[in-house]
Enzyme design. Structure first.
Site, short mmCIF file in Angstrom:
data_model
loop_
_atom_site.label_atom_id
_atom_site.label_comp_id
_atom_site.label_asym_id
_atom_site.label_seq_id
_atom_site.Cartn_x
_atom_site.Cartn_y
_atom_site.Cartn_z
N THR A 1 33.70 36.64 24.96
CA THR A 1 32.32 37.16 24.94
C THR A 1 32.00 37.98 26.19
O THR A 1 32.60 37.80 27.25
CB THR A 1 31.29 36.00 24.87
N ARG A 2 31.01 38.87 26.02
CA ARG A 2 30.40 39.60 27.12
C ARG A 2 28.91 39.71 26.79
O ARG A 2 28.49 39.48 25.66
CB ARG A 2 30.98 41.02 27.27
N ASP B 1 41.97 38.07 31.41
CA ASP B 1 40.72 38.57 30.80
C ASP B 1 39.74 37.39 30.68
O ASP B 1 40.05 36.39 30.04
CB ASP B 1 41.07 39.10 29.40
N ASN C 1 28.23 43.30 32.78
CA ASN C 1 28.59 44.47 31.95
C ASN C 1 27.37 45.33 31.65
O ASN C 1 26.38 44.85 31.11
CB ASN C 1 29.22 44.03 30.63
N LYS D 1 35.60 42.81 45.96
CA LYS D 1 34.16 42.58 45.84
C LYS D 1 33.75 41.27 46.52
O LYS D 1 32.65 41.16 47.07
CB LYS D 1 33.75 42.57 44.36
N TYR E 1 40.24 44.06 42.30
CA TYR E 1 38.79 44.36 42.18
C TYR E 1 37.99 43.14 42.61
O TYR E 1 37.09 43.22 43.44
CB TYR E 1 38.49 44.74 40.74
N GLY F 1 39.48 38.48 19.68
CA GLY F 1 38.10 38.98 19.68
C GLY F 1 37.05 37.90 19.84
O GLY F 1 35.86 38.15 19.65
N ARG G 1 31.33 35.43 29.38
CA ARG G 1 30.53 35.91 30.51
C ARG G 1 29.09 36.10 30.06
O ARG G 1 28.83 36.78 29.07
CB ARG G 1 31.11 37.23 31.02
N VAL H 1 35.35 48.45 26.92
CA VAL H 1 35.26 48.20 25.50
C VAL H 1 34.29 49.16 24.80
O VAL H 1 34.58 49.66 23.71
CB VAL H 1 34.94 46.71 25.23
#
Ligand code: UDP
Length: 317
Positions: free
Chosen positions: A214-215, A276, A178, A153, A149, A211, A280, A191
Site C-alpha cells: 500500500t501507499r 520495497d 508519496n 535523509k 536515499y 500488488g 505506508r 508508480v
C-alpha cells in the site's frame, strides 16, 4: 508590494520544487531557484523566467553554495527522489542529502535565514508501525539499495537538529509521503507516472509483486500548503505531510485503467524491488494540530488534474 522576504529553493526545477517556486512567487516573495538539472527539468519553471521576482542559479548544492545578497528562507528540496533514480545515482543521492544539506545549513547560518529541509516517509523504511507517527524510529536497511536515499535523509534530519541545538538555527523538517501531480517526470519510474504512461500508450501496467503493498497519495497543492504553513510555524521537530487515504497498488492500477479507459491497457506483473515497503500511511495528527492542516484533494480529483498533464506529455508512437 512590500518586502515579504527572499527565499532560496533548491531542486527548483523538480516536481515539488517547481510548485514551491510558483507558490512563493505568487505570494509576493523574491525567489532564487537552484538546481543542477540532474533530474530536474527547466520546462517546469520556464514560465517563471519572465518574472522579476524569480532568478535561477544552475548549481549542484553538494558543492559550496554561494548566493549573493540577503536570504530570509531556504527550502532544501534538491535530491533524486524516485527509487530508480537513486539506484542509478547512489553517490549523488548520498551527497545531496549529506554534503548538500551541510552546505545549506552553513548558508542559512551565515545569512541568519530560516531553513526547511525536505525529509521523507522513507526514514521509516519498511515500517513495522502503521500508520506512521513522527515518534516512530523506523525500520531501514542501511546497506540495501534504498539505503542511499533513506540514510541520506536520516543524516539530513540529524545534522539539521544538530544545527538547531548547537547553533540555535531556525530549522523545520517535513517528512513527505508519496506526492503526485503535474510535472512528475514521465520516465521517473514511480508508480503513478509509470501507470499513466502505460495506460495512455495502451501497454501493460507494471504491478510489482502481487500488488498488495500500500501507499497513500497526496496531491501536490495540498503538500505545498502544508509546507508553507510549517515554514511559518514555530515548530522545529519533524512533521509528516501526506494524505492518509491508503490504497493497494493493485487497486491503484485499476483506478488508472478506469480513468484512462484505453481498451488495450491491461495489468502485467513484475518482480517486487528489494526492500520495497509493504505499507505506508501517514499519521497526520501533528500537522493537524500544529498547522491546522488537512489534505483537501480527494484522489479522484487529483488524478483527474494529473491525467490532464500526462495526456500532454506522454508520447504515443
Ligand atoms: N510500483 C509498481 N509498479 C511500478 C512502479 C512502482 O507496482 O511500475 C510499486 C512499488 O513496488 C511500490 C509502489 O508502487 O510498492 C510505490 O512505488 P514508487 O516507486 O512510486 O515509490 P515508493 O513509495 O516506493 O518510494
Amino acid at each position: 508590494m512590500s518586502y515579504k522576504g527572499r527565499v532560496l529553493i533548491t531542486g527548483a526545477a523538480g516536481f515539488i520544487g517547481s510548485h514551491l517556486c510558483d507558490r512563493f512567487v505568487a505570494d509576493g516573495f523574491q525567489v532564487v531557484g537552484m538546481d543542477n538539472l540532474l533530474t530536474g527539468n527547466l520546462d517546469n519553471i520556464a514560465h517563471l523566467f519572465k518574472e522579476k521576482a524569480f532568478e535561477f542559479h544552475h548549481h549542484d548544492v553538494s558543492k559550496f553554495v554561494f548566493v549573493p545578497g540577503q536570504l530570509d528562507y531556504i527550502l532544501h528540496f534538491a535530491s533524486p527522489a524516485s527509487p530508480i533514480d537513486y539506484l542509478k545515482m547512489p553517490i549523488q543521492t548520498l551527497k545531496v542529502g549529506s554534503l548538500g544539506t551541510h552546505n545549506l545549513l552553513g548558508l542559512a547560518k551565515g545569512k541568519s535565514a530560516r531553513i526547511l529541509i525536505a525529509s521523507t516517509s522513507e526514514v521509516y523504511g519498511d515500517p513495522l508501525e502503521h500508520p506512521q507517527k513522527e515518534s516512530y524510529w523506523g525500520n531501514v536497511n542501511p546497506i540495501g539499495p534504498r539505503g542511499v536515499y533513506d540514510e541520506a535523509k536520516r543524516f539530513q534530519e540529524a545534522i539539521t537538529m544538530a544545527y538547531h541545538r548547537y547553533h540555535g538555527l531556525e530549522t523545520r523538517i517535513v517528512r513527505i509521503f508519496n506526492t503526485y501531480g503535474p510535472r512528475m517526470r514521465v520516465e521517473d519510474g514511480r508508480v503513478l507516472p509509470a501507470f499513466f504512461s502505460q495506460a495512455i500508450k495502451g501497454e501493460g501496467l507494471t504491478v510489482f509483486g502481487n500488488g498488495t503493498q500500500t501507499r497513500s497519495f497526496c496531491y501536490v497543492d495540498d503538500l505545498v500548503e502544508g509546507i508553507v504553513r510549517l515554514l511559518f510555524s514555530d515548530y522545529h521537530l519533524p512533521v509528516n505531510l501526506g494524505n492518509p487515504q491508503e490504497i493497494t497498488m493493485m487497486q491503484f492500477a485499476h483506478e488508472i485503467l478506469d480513468l484512462v479507459g484505453n481498451p488495450k491497457a491491461h495489468i502485467v506483473y513484475r518482480e517486487l524491488p528489494e526492500d520495497d515497503p509493504k505499507q505506508r500511511k501517514p499519521d497526520i495528527s501533528i500537522a493537524n494540530q500544529i498547522l491546522q492542516w488537512n489534505p483537501k484533494f480527494e484522489r479522484a480529483e487529483g488524478l483527474n488534474l494529473t491525467y490532464e498533464y500526462f495526456k500532454k506529455v506522454v508520447q504515443v508512437s
